[in-house]
Design a protein around this motif. Structure first.
Motif, PDB file in Angstrom:
ATOM      1  N   CYS A   1       0.903  -1.069  -0.051  1.00 52.98           N
ATOM      2  CA  CYS A   1       0.219  -0.006   0.475  1.00 52.98           C
ATOM      3  C   CYS A   1       1.106   0.728   0.418  1.00 52.98           C
ATOM      4  CB  CYS A   1      -1.246  -0.061   1.411  1.00 52.98           C
ATOM      5  SG  CYS A   1      -0.373   0.106   2.930  1.00 52.98           S
TER       6      CYS A   1
ATOM      7  N   SER B   1      -4.291   5.557   1.485  1.00 48.56           N
ATOM      8  CA  SER B   1      -4.175   4.460   0.943  1.00 48.56           C
ATOM      9  C   SER B   1      -4.479   4.255   0.159  1.00 48.56           C
ATOM     10  CB  SER B   1      -4.433   3.005   1.756  1.00 48.56           C
ATOM     11  OG  SER B   1      -4.385   1.637   1.094  1.00 48.56           O
ATOM     12  N   ARG B   2      -6.607   4.526  -0.227  1.00 49.23           N
ATOM     13  CA  ARG B   2      -7.750   4.852  -0.791  1.00 49.23           C
ATOM     14  C   ARG B   2      -7.398   5.147  -2.067  1.00 49.23           C
ATOM     15  NH1 ARG B   2     -12.695   1.363   1.546  1.00 49.23           N
ATOM     16  NH2 ARG B   2     -11.329  -0.004   2.911  1.00 49.23           N
TER      17      ARG B   2
ATOM     18  N   THR C   1      -4.441   5.041  -4.705  1.00 55.88           N
ATOM     19  CA  THR C   1      -4.809   3.927  -5.469  1.00 55.88           C
ATOM     20  C   THR C   1      -5.772   4.390  -6.728  1.00 55.88           C
ATOM     21  OG1 THR C   1      -4.660   1.993  -3.741  1.00 55.88           O
ATOM     22  CG2 THR C   1      -6.400   1.840  -5.469  1.00 55.88           C
TER      23      THR C   1
ATOM     24  N   TRP D   1      -8.339  -6.128  -4.098  1.00 52.92           N
ATOM     25  CA  TRP D   1      -7.216  -5.588  -3.525  1.00 52.92           C
ATOM     26  C   TRP D   1      -7.529  -5.238  -2.012  1.00 52.92           C
ATOM     27  CZ3 TRP D   1      -7.004  -0.008  -1.976  1.00 52.92           C
ATOM     28  CH2 TRP D   1      -8.095   0.466  -2.517  1.00 52.92           C
TER      29      TRP D   1
ATOM     30  N   ASP E   1      -6.551  -2.357   1.170  1.00 57.51           N
ATOM     31  CA  ASP E   1      -6.523  -0.558   0.988  1.00 57.51           C
ATOM     32  C   ASP E   1      -5.011  -0.795   2.149  1.00 57.51           C
ATOM     33  OD1 ASP E   1      -7.088  -0.939   4.122  1.00 57.51           O
ATOM     34  OD2 ASP E   1      -8.443   0.134   4.332  1.00 57.51           O
TER      35      ASP E   1
ATOM     36  N   MET F   1      -3.831  -8.238  -3.782  1.00 55.58           N
ATOM     37  CA  MET F   1      -3.306  -7.555  -5.039  1.00 55.58           C
ATOM     38  C   MET F   1      -4.310  -8.244  -6.195  1.00 55.58           C
ATOM     39  SD  MET F   1      -2.356  -4.383  -6.836  1.00 55.58           S
ATOM     40  CE  MET F   1      -3.180  -3.450  -8.027  1.00 55.58           C
TER      41      MET F   1
ATOM     42  N   PRO G   1       3.531  -0.293  -5.293  1.00 55.66           N
ATOM     43  CA  PRO G   1       3.070   0.669  -6.000  1.00 55.66           C
ATOM     44  C   PRO G   1       4.893   1.049  -6.455  1.00 55.66           C
ATOM     45  CG  PRO G   1       2.674   2.083  -4.359  1.00 55.66           C
ATOM     46  CD  PRO G   1       2.622   0.360  -3.708  1.00 55.66           C
TER      47      PRO G   1
END
Length: 623
Positions: free
Chosen positions: A318, A326-327, A330, A577, A579, A604, A623
């Motif tokens: 994350c 986190s959200r 994303t 996924w 979070d 994920m 990421p």
């Protein structure tokens, strides 16, 4: 000036710059029911020298001679719609204000803007350079830096973002969206529209106004088709959003010409070829799924099946071990260092914030449906505990209506009557219970409460949508709350795990000896591991978390089954996924909020439509 409501500025023409606001000012000067300021652009709400914690509104009112006497005071400062926090400041000053926006084709606006700055000797690059390499002058500068007033030729044309910000702060009835060409080509009809919006008598008919026409002629410094295409591509996705939100017909704008190449929009408009997207996000789901092999006892058959059908990212992490951060990372594809969202900072109200994937998909013609905890929200366990309530109410902190064609929020969460079930605190003295422990609990729910659980309602809503989805591409988001605390679940999920046999996390007593003081403070605040182990409930807690994971997996399986029954599986991508992760004693830490493996390593996976080949495992870190 007494600052009463009638003497407040109640009308704002907020932009866009180079879109006819000076001509509109000339009309406003002639209307007897409008009180004009001492100059067109007051620039009060974009003044960064003001102490906005305690603004002195008398400075604003001093721009008007005498009392309003029933007239409407106005301010025509066209940077307001673009400048960070200006609209928020207007809303704080006068939440009942009416706002007018004039929009011009972004290419024509940018060219006119450049011509003005060039004529003032504030710009020395030609237009082609200014809208390309010249944008580097804004890189890494804060959004309220003076350079943004001059060199923001392209950014000011992101009208979708600006309208989104306005709609967040004001009702639609308080906003009037117009095209610059309406005032230019049919001033009488446009002024009639404005006077009805403001509730005033007709404007005097003194003919059209033509102000600053010298800046409006395209072609300066060799601007041509390549420049038009460059601007069109820059604003393409935003324009789709702008059209939907404003309701304006901009089909004749040069940037909307069918001869202009707009790869993003052209790609997403190929409706027959666009797949649906089913996205499932689980709260606090760490890497303990069977497919990742991180815990020997966990049972996640539905998620493991999906992993076998698609691509499982074995090193997905994350962006931040906080729900909101986190959200937002994303959904925007931007790190916290870009969004500025590291914890629970405000996102939606930020000027020139990045658009979310949901906004772009909706603007591209996707039907957007969501249910549950897609963006950050929380249950009010404090009130439920203090007032001995049977349910905890939901607060959808970051939910926003404009994202969705349909959305089902979380219902209140049913709670056991004898809380806390783990007996770590005494809720009869609730005011003495630290906030971190209002929901630090686990144990079985009564059988009659299962149907009331929020994730059950999310599952039903998503399944119903999939079985009756519209005849167009859709984005369907399912936000599953478990395995977030508290782990109050149907008993059968606890029965899946023998707490005397389950594997406990590896914990070294001296594991914090070699970490910095700050990391040690994070790990031991609060001192969950000491509390859990000293009360002999470590195995019970791990059993509760494993049970919550299996409950989440059961919800996932039912949603996927609904997709298969719907007939859409052959044209639907599934993305699942977590979070953020979760500690259960590793490094003497519990929960998340740290940058260690257990708090950041998440599942994920992406499953292509049925019949398509997927790579089974992706090893690259995300990421």
């Amino acid at each position: 000036m007494d600052g009463t409501q009638c003497d407040k500025v109640s009308v704002f023409v907020c932009g866009a710059q180079k879109s006819g606001t000076t001509s509109l000012y000339a009309h406003f000067l002639e209307h007897p029911e409008l009180q004009s300021p001492d100059r067109k652009e007051i620039h009060f709400f974009d003044d960064e020298a003001t102490n906005w914690a305690e603004p002195d509104y008398e400075r604003l009112h001093d721009h008007f001679a005498g009392p309003a006497n029933g007239r409407l005071r106005y301010d025509i400062t066209p940077i307001y719609q673009f400048w960070p926090d200006a609209l928020d400041r207007i809303a704080a000053y006068n939440p009942d204000a009416k706002l007018i926006f004039l929009f011009r084709d972004p290419f024509e606006r940018a060219l006119s803007h450049w011509a003005m700055e060039f004529a003032r000797n504030d710009e020395h690059l030609d237009f082609r350079q200014a809208i390309r390499d010249g944008r580097e002058r804004l890189r890494d500068l804060p959004r309220n830096a003076p350079a943004w007033r001059v060199f923001s030729y392209l950014e000011r044309g992101l009208y979708g973002q600006q309208v989104t910000a306005a709609l967040r702060l004001f009702s639609r009835q308080q906003l009037l969206f117009l095209r610059a060409e309406d005032l230019r080509d049919d001033h009488a009809a446009t002024l009639e529209h404005i006077r009805l919006f403001l509730g005033i008598s007709p404007f005097p008919d003194t003919g059209p106004k033509r102000e600053h026409g010298r800046y409006a002629t395209p072609g300066a410094k060799g601007a041509g088709a390549e420049d038009l295409e460059h601007v069109a591509n820059f604003v393409a996705a935003d324009m789709e959003c702008f059209k939907q939100l404003s309701g304006l017909d901009i089909s004749k704008w040069p940037t909307q010409s069918s001869t202009i190449s707009k790869p993003v929009v052209n790609m997403i408009r190929q409706k027959d070829k666009r797949p649906n997207i089913l996205m499932i996000v689980a709260d606090d789901l760490n890497s303990w799924i069977g497919a990742l092999g991180r815990h020997p006892d966990v049972r996640t058959p539905a998620i493991d099946k999906l992993a076998g059908q698609g691509t499982l990212f074995t090193k997905a992490y994350c962006a931040a071990p906080y729900c909101n951060a986190s959200r937002m990372a994303t959904f925007t594809a931007c790190l916290p260092s870009t969004t500025g969202i590291y914890h629970n900072e405000n996102f939606w109200e930020r000027a020139q914030r990045p658009q979310t994937a949901i906004e772009l998909l909706k603007a591209a013609g996707y039907h957007t449906f969501g249910a549950g905890k897609v963006f950050h929200g929380m249950f009010d366990y404090a009130t439920a505990g203090r007032d001995i309530l049977k349910r905890a109410a939901w607060n959808g902190v970051e939910e926003r209506d404009h994202l969705w064609d349909q959305f089902t929020s979380c219902v209140a969460e049913p709670l056991p009557t004898e809380r806390p079930l783990n007996k770590l605190h005494d809720f009869s003295k609730f005011d003495e219970v630290p906030p971190f422990y209002h929901h630090f609990d686990w144990g079985p729910l009564a059988d009659d409460q299962e149907a009331l659980m929020p994730d059950e309602k999310v599952c039903q809503s998503v399944s119903d949508f999939l079985l009756s989805a519209p005849d167009k591409p859709f984005f369907c988001a399912a936000g599953i709350y478990k395995p977030h605390l508290p782990w109050h679940l149907p008993r059968r999920f606890f029965d899946m795990y023998d707490k005397e046999r389950i594997a406990l996390p590896l914990v070294k007593d001296g594991d914090l000896d070699d970490v910095p003081d700050q990391a040690r403070a994070w790990a031991l605040s609060p001192r969950d591991h000491e509390l859990v182990t000293s009360n002999g409930v470590w195995r019970d807690a791990v059993q509760g978390y494993l049970a919550a994971i299996s409950y989440c997996d059961w919800i996932v399986g039912r949603i996927v089954q609904a997709l298969e029954r719907s007939g859409h599986a052959d044209n639907t991508i599934i993305a699942l996924w977590g979070d953020k992760g979760f500690h259960l004693g590793e490094k003497l830490h519990w929960r998340k909020f740290v940058l260690w493996e257990e708090a950041t390593h998440v599942p994920m996976l992406i499953v292509p439509p049925k019949g398509h080949i997927a790579h089974p495992i992706a090893m690259n870190p995300l990421p």
